[in-house]
Enzyme design. Structure first.
Site, PDB file in Angstrom:
ATOM      1  N   SER A  23       0.958 -44.345  15.087  1.00  0.00           N
ATOM      2  CA  SER A  23       0.345 -44.301  13.661  1.00  0.00           C
ATOM      3  C   SER A  23       1.534 -43.976  12.752  1.00  0.00           C
ATOM      4  CB  SER A  23      -0.778 -43.462  13.555  1.00  0.00           C
ATOM      5  OG  SER A  23      -0.647 -42.134  14.159  1.00  0.00           O
ATOM      6  N   GLU A  67       2.469 -42.474   8.538  1.00  0.00           N
ATOM      7  CA  GLU A  67       1.960 -41.488   7.477  1.00  0.00           C
ATOM      8  C   GLU A  67       2.646 -41.806   6.420  1.00  0.00           C
ATOM      9  OE1 GLU A  67       0.465 -37.624   8.068  1.00  0.00           O
ATOM     10  OE2 GLU A  67       1.584 -36.991   6.334  1.00  0.00           O
ATOM     11  N   ASP A 101      -3.374 -26.755   0.523  1.00  0.00           N
ATOM     12  CA  ASP A 101      -2.620 -25.605   0.351  1.00  0.00           C
ATOM     13  C   ASP A 101      -2.899 -25.149  -1.098  1.00  0.00           C
ATOM     14  OD1 ASP A 101      -1.132 -24.948   2.648  1.00  0.00           O
ATOM     15  OD2 ASP A 101       0.173 -26.720   2.713  1.00  0.00           O
ATOM     16  N   LYS A 125     -13.467 -27.380  14.070  1.00  0.00           N
ATOM     17  CA  LYS A 125     -13.259 -28.814  13.403  1.00  0.00           C
ATOM     18  C   LYS A 125     -13.708 -29.916  14.174  1.00  0.00           C
ATOM     19  CE  LYS A 125      -8.817 -27.814  11.846  1.00  0.00           C
ATOM     20  NZ  LYS A 125      -7.560 -27.702  11.083  1.00  0.00           N
ATOM     21  N   GLN A 180       0.819 -30.897  13.330  1.00  0.00           N
ATOM     22  CA  GLN A 180       2.172 -30.430  12.493  1.00  0.00           C
ATOM     23  C   GLN A 180       3.131 -30.755  13.389  1.00  0.00           C
ATOM     24  OE1 GLN A 180       3.387 -30.322   9.923  1.00  0.00           O
ATOM     25  NE2 GLN A 180       2.522 -28.448   8.885  1.00  0.00           N
ATOM     26  N   PHE A 231      11.197 -26.638   4.169  1.00  0.00           N
ATOM     27  CA  PHE A 231      10.160 -26.753   4.132  1.00  0.00           C
ATOM     28  C   PHE A 231       9.180 -26.120   5.508  1.00  0.00           C
ATOM     29  CE2 PHE A 231       6.206 -29.923   5.115  1.00  0.00           C
ATOM     30  CZ  PHE A 231       5.594 -29.632   3.930  1.00  0.00           C
ATOM     31  N   HIS A 260       2.381 -39.686  15.921  1.00  0.00           N
ATOM     32  CA  HIS A 260       1.917 -40.165  14.482  1.00  0.00           C
ATOM     33  C   HIS A 260       3.438 -39.856  13.691  1.00  0.00           C
ATOM     34  CE1 HIS A 260      -0.470 -40.112  10.884  1.00  0.00           C
ATOM     35  NE2 HIS A 260       0.344 -38.932  10.592  1.00  0.00           N
TER      36      HIS A 260
HETATM   37  C1  FAD Z   1      -1.271 -33.981  10.071  1.00  0.00           C
HETATM   38  C2  FAD Z   1      -1.332 -33.174   8.851  1.00  0.00           C
HETATM   39  C3  FAD Z   1      -1.777 -34.028   7.608  1.00  0.00           C
HETATM   40  C4  FAD Z   1      -1.557 -33.263   6.370  1.00  0.00           C
HETATM   41  N1  FAD Z   1      -1.791 -33.849   5.180  1.00  0.00           N
HETATM   42  C5  FAD Z   1      -1.826 -33.311   4.110  1.00  0.00           C
HETATM   43  C6  FAD Z   1      -2.433 -33.823   2.775  1.00  0.00           C
HETATM   44  O1  FAD Z   1      -2.416 -35.008   2.921  1.00  0.00           O
HETATM   45  N2  FAD Z   1      -2.322 -33.089   1.777  1.00  0.00           N
HETATM   46  C7  FAD Z   1      -2.152 -31.646   1.759  1.00  0.00           C
HETATM   47  O2  FAD Z   1      -2.205 -31.224   0.695  1.00  0.00           O
HETATM   48  N3  FAD Z   1      -1.780 -31.247   2.717  1.00  0.00           N
HETATM   49  C8  FAD Z   1      -1.770 -31.806   4.019  1.00  0.00           C
HETATM   50  N4  FAD Z   1      -1.465 -31.052   5.211  1.00  0.00           N
HETATM   51  C9  FAD Z   1      -1.130 -29.584   4.972  1.00  0.00           C
HETATM   52  C10 FAD Z   1      -2.468 -28.783   5.261  1.00  0.00           C
HETATM   53  O3  FAD Z   1      -3.283 -29.019   3.994  1.00  0.00           O
HETATM   54  C11 FAD Z   1      -1.920 -27.325   5.379  1.00  0.00           C
HETATM   55  O4  FAD Z   1      -1.509 -27.029   6.551  1.00  0.00           O
HETATM   56  C12 FAD Z   1      -3.076 -26.367   5.032  1.00  0.00           C
HETATM   57  O5  FAD Z   1      -2.633 -24.801   4.960  1.00  0.00           O
HETATM   58  C13 FAD Z   1      -4.089 -26.171   5.942  1.00  0.00           C
HETATM   59  O6  FAD Z   1      -4.719 -27.346   6.349  1.00  0.00           O
HETATM   60  P1  FAD Z   1      -6.049 -27.391   7.744  1.00  0.00           P
HETATM   61  O7  FAD Z   1      -6.750 -28.406   7.321  1.00  0.00           O
HETATM   62  O8  FAD Z   1      -5.180 -27.378   8.878  1.00  0.00           O
HETATM   63  O9  FAD Z   1      -6.765 -25.905   7.107  1.00  0.00           O
HETATM   64  P2  FAD Z   1      -7.947 -25.451   8.228  1.00  0.00           P
HETATM   65  O10 FAD Z   1      -8.248 -25.775   9.444  1.00  0.00           O
HETATM   66  O11 FAD Z   1      -8.962 -25.043   7.085  1.00  0.00           O
HETATM   67  O12 FAD Z   1      -7.103 -23.850   8.393  1.00  0.00           O
HETATM   68  C14 FAD Z   1      -6.344 -23.103   7.494  1.00  0.00           C
HETATM   69  C15 FAD Z   1      -6.103 -21.744   7.888  1.00  0.00           C
HETATM   70  O13 FAD Z   1      -7.372 -21.043   7.574  1.00  0.00           O
HETATM   71  C16 FAD Z   1      -7.772 -20.601   8.757  1.00  0.00           C
HETATM   72  N5  FAD Z   1      -9.335 -20.471   8.732  1.00  0.00           N
HETATM   73  C17 FAD Z   1     -10.075 -21.629   8.923  1.00  0.00           C
HETATM   74  N6  FAD Z   1     -11.260 -21.225   8.663  1.00  0.00           N
HETATM   75  C18 FAD Z   1     -11.413 -20.023   8.373  1.00  0.00           C
HETATM   76  C19 FAD Z   1     -12.556 -19.094   8.083  1.00  0.00           C
HETATM   77  N7  FAD Z   1     -13.664 -19.766   8.053  1.00  0.00           N
HETATM   78  N8  FAD Z   1     -12.156 -17.951   7.590  1.00  0.00           N
HETATM   79  C20 FAD Z   1     -10.990 -17.560   7.599  1.00  0.00           C
HETATM   80  N9  FAD Z   1      -9.677 -18.189   7.986  1.00  0.00           N
HETATM   81  C21 FAD Z   1     -10.113 -19.398   8.316  1.00  0.00           C
HETATM   82  C22 FAD Z   1      -7.157 -21.114   9.997  1.00  0.00           C
HETATM   83  O14 FAD Z   1      -6.895 -20.382  11.241  1.00  0.00           O
HETATM   84  C23 FAD Z   1      -5.946 -21.407   9.267  1.00  0.00           C
HETATM   85  O15 FAD Z   1      -4.954 -20.414   9.408  1.00  0.00           O
HETATM   86  C24 FAD Z   1      -1.572 -31.663   6.435  1.00  0.00           C
HETATM   87  C25 FAD Z   1      -1.234 -31.088   7.627  1.00  0.00           C
HETATM   88  C26 FAD Z   1      -1.030 -31.864   8.911  1.00  0.00           C
HETATM   89  C27 FAD Z   1      -0.674 -30.960  10.157  1.00  0.00           C
END
Ligand code: FAD
Length: 316
Positions: A27, A29, A121, A179, A190, A230, A280
């Site tokens: 895939s 991106e 973020d 999730k 990542q 980064f 990916h």
């Molecule tokens: C494949 C991929 C694609 C991405 N695409 C984008 C994009 O399009 N746009 C963008 O802005 N960013 C993107 N990112 C970056 C991503 O948004 C960041 O890495 C962000 O910091 C975490 O997102 P997540 O969905 O993993 O968060 P989560 O799964 O919500 O986790 C984030 C952090 O919070 C902690 N956590 C989760 N739930 C709780 C809770 N209830 N209480 C306390 N802590 C908690 C987790 O352990 C983790 O440390 C991407 C990352 C990857 C790997």
């Protein structure tokens, strides 16, 4: 590596057998373009990669929802003008649940069925991530919300080297499991540079009861200095051997490209030899490296494969 057990056999691994290419899935991106020129570059990349028939392509969502319209327009255009299956990234940042649900509904109405659901973020002017009042706090909440809006196919993020703000590697895996339990059917990792890190992570994920595919995210490095910066922010370690390989190439983009292709292809072949058959690619809107690496892994454009089969049949 969908549920298959993983044994790290670095060093002894045979080169991937050609028949593996049949199982290989990729895939790609992309990010939404900011200008007309970037748009042309993106579309040239999409057209170049399309014949490889990726499982899907995805389009990122800018920090703080800044690309909401551009992400939507790019994904919608891919659906309309290509044969590709397209996924839209969506984050929780700076929006209420209602606003995010509306964005998701527009995707569904436009025929987009696959969402990459992320937390996102903190905006640049904030040090730490704070959930929007009335918004989805974390990615797991977003997955649950999206499933209520419509029956989307949902992918989520996974972190072989642990998310930088996670309290522990175990807590991060628990979060990944939440999730999946909320309805995600796949994780995308990542990017990482040490294949063993991913293979060990897979062992831990499987032991924690996570059975969905966790597709390795591959970043072919074209700008080493930028990647170092980064990676420090997103928690990916950059091995010294990579610094050695890119040393002295700052003003030599051609050689950098060849080195980048070799490094990423070797990384993928090592994973492939350990049973991984899905990748990916973070393309950064360029086709050349992702295309070359896919070719090395055994992928061929659909037309070429069909022609070969037809000529084999004619010869028989
Ligand atoms: C494949 C991929 C694609 C991405 N695409 C984008 C994009 O399009 N746009 C963008 O802005 N960013 C993107 N990112 C970056 C991503 O948004 C960041 O890495 C962000 O910091 C975490 O997102 P997540 O969905 O993993 O968060 P989560 O799964 O919500 O986790 C984030 C952090 O919070 C902690 N956590 C989760 N739930 C709780 C809770 N209830 N209480 C306390 N802590 C908690 C987790 O352990 C983790 O440390 C991407 C990352 C990857 C790997």
């Amino acid at each position: 590596m969908n549920g298959a057990s993983v044994t790290s056999s670095r060093g002894k691994a045979p080169l991937p057998a050609q028949e593996r290419a049949e199982e290989l899935k990729v895939s790609f991106e992309f990010f939404p373009p900011k200008s007309e020129k970037m748009e042309q570059g993106l579309w040239a990349a999409i057209k170049r990669l399309e014949p490889l028939q990726p499982k899907f392509v995805s389009v990122t969502y800018g920090a703080g929802g800044s690309t909401r319209e551009r992400t939507h327009n790019t994904v919608a255009r891919i659906i309309e003008e290509t044969s590709l299956s397209a996924a839209a990234h969506l984050t929780c940042v700076s929006a209420t649940r209602e606003e995010i649900d509306d964005v998701a509904r527009r995707y569904w109405d436009a025929g987009i069925r696959h969402i990459v659901a992320l937390r996102g973020d903190a905006p640049e002017d904030a040090d730490t991530y704070t959930p929007h009042p009335g918004g989805y706090a974390y990615a797991a909440d977003l997955v649950s919300g999206l499933k209520i809006v419509a029956d989307f196919e949902i992918s989520v993020a996974a972190y072989p080297e642990t998310h930088p703000t996670a309290s522990s590697a175990g807590a991060d895996l628990d979060n990944l499991k939440r999730k999946i339990d909320a309805g995600a059917v796949r994780a995308i990792s990542q990017y990482f540079f040490d294949g063993d890190v991913y293979l060990r992570f897979m062992e831990r994920a499987r032991a924690a009861g996570i059975t969905v595919p966790i597709v390795p995210g591959i970043l072919p490095v074209t700008n080493f200095a930028q990647v170092v910066k980064f990676s420090a922010m997103c928690g990916t370690s950059v091995p010294q051997w990579m610094a050695n390989l890119f040393d002295g190439l700052d003003d030599d983009p051609e050689t950098r490209k060849l080195v980048a292709t070799t490094v990423a292809a070797e990384q993928c072949r090592m994973l492939q030899a350990n049973g991984v058959n899905e990748f990916h690619f973070y393309t950064l809107n360029r086709a050349d490296l992702a295309y070359a690496i896919s070719h090395i892994l055994g992928l061929r454009p659909a037309v070429g494969r069909q022609a070969a089969t037809e000529s084999e049949r004619a010869e028989a």
